[in-house]
Design a protein around this motif. Structure first.
Motif, PDB file in Angstrom:
ATOM      1  N   UNK A   3       0.845  -1.185   0.000  1.00  0.00           N
ATOM      2  CA  UNK A   3       0.000   0.000   0.000  1.00  0.00           C
ATOM      3  C   UNK A   3       0.881   1.237   0.000  1.00  0.00           C
ATOM      4  N   UNK A   4       0.622   2.152  -0.906  1.00  0.00           N
ATOM      5  CA  UNK A   4       1.400   3.380  -1.013  1.00  0.00           C
ATOM      6  C   UNK A   4       0.477   4.565  -0.819  1.00  0.00           C
ATOM      7  N   UNK A   5       0.667   5.273   0.287  1.00  0.00           N
ATOM      8  CA  UNK A   5      -0.163   6.431   0.600  1.00  0.00           C
ATOM      9  C   UNK A   5       0.544   7.719   0.209  1.00  0.00           C
ATOM     10  N   UNK A   6      -0.257   8.717  -0.133  1.00  0.00           N
ATOM     11  CA  UNK A   6       0.289  10.024  -0.482  1.00  0.00           C
ATOM     12  C   UNK A   6      -0.753  11.091  -0.211  1.00  0.00           C
ATOM     13  N   UNK A   7      -0.315  12.353  -0.233  1.00  0.00           N
ATOM     14  CA  UNK A   7      -1.249  13.464  -0.131  1.00  0.00           C
ATOM     15  C   UNK A   7      -1.206  14.228   1.172  1.00  0.00           C
ATOM     16  N   UNK A   8      -0.421  13.774   2.139  1.00  0.00           N
ATOM     17  CA  UNK A   8      -0.342  14.494   3.399  1.00  0.00           C
ATOM     18  C   UNK A   8       0.406  15.803   3.248  1.00  0.00           C
ATOM     19  N   UNK A   9       0.403  16.593   4.329  1.00  0.00           N
ATOM     20  CA  UNK A   9       1.110  17.855   4.298  1.00  0.00           C
ATOM     21  C   UNK A   9       0.676  18.774   5.414  1.00  0.00           C
ATOM     22  N   UNK A  10       1.076  20.027   5.279  1.00  0.00           N
ATOM     23  CA  UNK A  10       0.739  21.053   6.255  1.00  0.00           C
ATOM     24  C   UNK A  10      -0.385  21.923   5.690  1.00  0.00           C
ATOM     25  N   UNK A  11      -1.417  22.138   6.483  1.00  0.00           N
ATOM     26  CA  UNK A  11      -2.548  22.933   6.033  1.00  0.00           C
ATOM     27  C   UNK A  11      -3.050  23.777   7.205  1.00  0.00           C
ATOM     28  N   UNK A  12      -3.607  24.928   6.908  1.00  0.00           N
ATOM     29  CA  UNK A  12      -4.156  25.791   7.953  1.00  0.00           C
ATOM     30  C   UNK A  12      -5.522  25.280   8.404  1.00  0.00           C
ATOM     31  N   UNK A  13      -5.912  25.597   9.617  1.00  0.00           N
ATOM     32  CA  UNK A  13      -7.265  25.224  10.065  1.00  0.00           C
ATOM     33  C   UNK A  13      -8.319  25.727   9.085  1.00  0.00           C
TER      34      UNK A  13
END
Length: 113
Positions: A3-13
């Motif tokens: 399984x290869x996950x992607x798409x995470x990161x830093x985001x504002x509320x």
């Protein structure tokens, strides 16, 4: 099964992110696809799952997150809207095949101003 996950990161509320997780390998029939998450110092928490045409969510994300899957590509998605600081965690995708769980490597989601 990998399984290869992607798409995470830093985001504002209040922002949005979309996670993806593609399964590959000896896959004959995936029964369930979904997501867990683990925040610092906390136990892993189930977030959402999709099986056939049915979706389930933990209460804290209902109305904000949407889980979906592309069966042709063996891929599960998690659309996360109206993100809150308490959504900060490492998100892990999983699939259930013949009653066996398989896990992805995790992707970090950080919600902070």
């Amino acid at each position: 099964v990998q399984l290869q996950a992607s798409g995470g990161g830093l985001v504002q509320p209040g922002g949005s992110l979309r996670l993806s997780c593609a399964a590959s390998g000896s896959i004959f029939s995936i029964n369930v696809m979904g997501w867990y998450r683990q925040a610092p110092g906390k136990q892993r928490e189930w977030v959402a799952s999709v099986s056939g045409g049915s979706t389930l969510y933990t209460d804290s994300v209902k109305g904000r997150f949407t889980v979906s899957r592309d069966n042709a590509k063996n891929t599960v998605f998690l659309q996360m809207n109206s993100l809150k600081p308490e959504d900060t965690a490492v998100y892990y995708c999983y699939v259930i095949i013949m009653a066996t769980h398989y896990w992805g490597q995790g992707t970090q989601v950080t919600v902070s101003s």
